[in-house]
Scaffold this motif. Structure first.
Motif, short mmCIF file in Angstrom:
data_model
loop_
_atom_site.label_atom_id
_atom_site.label_comp_id
_atom_site.label_asym_id
_atom_site.label_seq_id
_atom_site.Cartn_x
_atom_site.Cartn_y
_atom_site.Cartn_z
N UNK A 27 62.46 -21.08 75.40
CA UNK A 27 61.36 -20.34 74.77
C UNK A 27 61.84 -19.40 73.67
N UNK A 28 63.15 -19.25 73.51
CA UNK A 28 63.69 -18.33 72.51
C UNK A 28 63.78 -19.06 71.17
N UNK A 29 63.05 -18.56 70.18
CA UNK A 29 63.00 -19.22 68.88
C UNK A 29 63.41 -18.26 67.77
N UNK A 30 64.58 -17.66 67.93
CA UNK A 30 65.17 -16.82 66.90
C UNK A 30 66.60 -17.28 66.69
N UNK A 31 67.21 -16.95 65.55
CA UNK A 31 68.61 -17.32 65.36
C UNK A 31 69.49 -16.65 66.41
N UNK A 32 70.46 -17.42 66.93
CA UNK A 32 71.34 -16.93 67.98
C UNK A 32 72.79 -17.26 67.61
N UNK A 33 73.64 -16.26 67.69
CA UNK A 33 75.08 -16.45 67.52
C UNK A 33 75.74 -16.26 68.89
N UNK A 34 76.53 -17.23 69.31
CA UNK A 34 77.25 -17.16 70.58
C UNK A 34 78.74 -17.13 70.28
N UNK A 35 79.40 -16.04 70.70
CA UNK A 35 80.83 -15.87 70.43
C UNK A 35 81.57 -15.71 71.75
N UNK A 36 82.56 -16.55 71.99
CA UNK A 36 83.37 -16.42 73.20
C UNK A 36 84.84 -16.59 72.85
N UNK A 37 85.69 -16.28 73.80
CA UNK A 37 87.12 -16.47 73.62
C UNK A 37 87.59 -17.75 74.28
N UNK A 38 88.67 -18.32 73.76
CA UNK A 38 89.17 -19.56 74.35
C UNK A 38 89.83 -19.32 75.71
N UNK A 39 90.04 -18.04 76.08
CA UNK A 39 90.57 -17.70 77.40
C UNK A 39 89.57 -16.88 78.22
N UNK A 40 88.31 -16.97 77.85
CA UNK A 40 87.27 -16.22 78.56
C UNK A 40 86.86 -17.00 79.80
N UNK A 41 87.26 -16.51 80.98
CA UNK A 41 86.89 -17.18 82.22
C UNK A 41 85.51 -16.83 82.70
N UNK A 42 84.91 -15.76 82.16
CA UNK A 42 83.54 -15.39 82.51
C UNK A 42 82.55 -16.23 81.73
N UNK A 43 82.83 -16.41 80.45
CA UNK A 43 81.97 -17.22 79.58
C UNK A 43 82.82 -18.31 78.92
N UNK A 44 83.27 -19.29 79.71
CA UNK A 44 84.14 -20.34 79.15
C UNK A 44 83.42 -21.15 78.09
N UNK A 45 84.19 -21.64 77.14
CA UNK A 45 83.60 -22.34 75.99
C UNK A 45 82.67 -23.48 76.39
N UNK A 46 83.00 -24.34 77.37
CA UNK A 46 82.06 -25.41 77.72
C UNK A 46 80.71 -24.88 78.20
N UNK A 47 80.72 -23.78 78.94
CA UNK A 47 79.46 -23.20 79.41
C UNK A 47 78.66 -22.63 78.25
N UNK A 48 79.36 -22.04 77.28
CA UNK A 48 78.67 -21.50 76.12
C UNK A 48 78.08 -22.62 75.27
N UNK A 49 78.81 -23.72 75.14
CA UNK A 49 78.27 -24.88 74.41
C UNK A 49 77.02 -25.42 75.12
N UNK A 50 77.06 -25.47 76.44
CA UNK A 50 75.89 -25.93 77.19
C UNK A 50 74.72 -24.98 77.01
N UNK A 51 75.00 -23.70 76.96
CA UNK A 51 73.96 -22.70 76.69
C UNK A 51 73.32 -22.94 75.33
#
Length: 260
Positions: A197-221
């Motif tokens: 339902x979110x229809x605004x521009x979104x920037x998602x920034x994570x680290x390649x060693x971020x175990x809380x927000x790992x890159x595959x999960x951020x890509x899925x988001x």
């Protein structure tokens, strides 16, 4: 910079221009944004300490993500803001997503650092256990801080940036134990917002060693969001704005430039 106390929250306000609401994460404060403040100098920067965190009072009743989102909407109303850009970190990114769904007219864009939709189910018992530990007081908060410094920062940060480690440790050690415990409870209970339902521009920034927000999960988001882009920072853990401030500032400035 001026500090106001609004609805029990300590709120740092600086600059002029379109409003940017900065929402820190678990164990954070408005100081999470200090390293990238230069990227926001053309905006009015509004950086609260969330209820129960740092200098802000713990309200009656248990903290929840929905309640934290409501507190951000109430803050915007108190300041007379009809719309804001949002910059958020970690737990704050979940709060921001819920706010964007509940108050779509308020949110103009989302820049989310260390973003997550909700904790994985396997992580929830550990977060609740951390809440119980925090309630043991200041010595336990020091133990939590030491564990987070070791487990949630990148290996390059641990090897080369002792000032960053000190900043993360200090942020967590200075949290009120009950406020931190309730913030852990809010995170442990958090559920996904309706991202579709979110229809605004979104920037998602994570680290390649971020175990809380790992890159595959951020890509899925990102796949669930209509207008999202993803940046993965090399050599970076979960405390993105502290570990990689120059790169975070660059990506944030570029994102905001694309909105004009």
């Amino acid at each position: 910079m001026a500090t106001q106390f609004i609805h029990g929250m300590a709120v740092d306000i600086a600059g002029e221009g379109d409003a940017v609401l900065c929402i820190h994460g678990l164990g954070g404060s408005s100081n999470v944004w200090t390293p990238i403040a230069g990227a926001l100098q053309s905006f009015q920067r509004i950086a609260p300490d969330l209820p129960g965190s740092a200098r802000s009072a713990l309200p009656a009743g248990a903290l929840s993500v929905e309640g934290l989102a409501d507190s951000m909407a109430a803050l915007a109303r108190a300041l007379g803001l009809k719309s804001v850009h949002i910059v958020a970190h970690s737990l704050g990114t979940i709060v921001a997503q819920h706010l964007a769904v509940a108050q779509p007219e308020l949110v103009r864009s989302l820049a989310l650092f260390g973003p997550l939709v909700a904790p994985p189910d396997a992580a929830r018992p550990n977060i609740r256990a951390r809440a119980a530990l925090a309630r043991q007081g200041a010595a336990a908060m020091q133990d939590i801080a030491d564990a987070i410094v070791q487990g949630a920062t990148g290996k390059e940060t641990r090897a080369e940036r002792p000032v960053v480690l000190a900043a993360v440790r200090e942020l967590i050690m200075r949290q009120p134990p009950e406020g931190y415990a309730q913030s852990c409870g809010a995170l442990a209970a958090a559920q996904s917002a309706a991202l579709e339902a979110i229809d605004v521009p979104v920037l998602l920034v994570t680290g390649d060693q971020d175990g809380v927000a790992p890159a595959p999960s951020v890509q899925a988001m990102a796949q669930r969001l209509a207008r999202a882009s993803v940046v993965v920072l090399p050599g970076c853990g979960h405390w993105t704005t502290l570990e990689q401030p120059e790169r975070c500032a660059h990506e944030l400035q570029a994102f905001h430039a694309r909105l004009r």
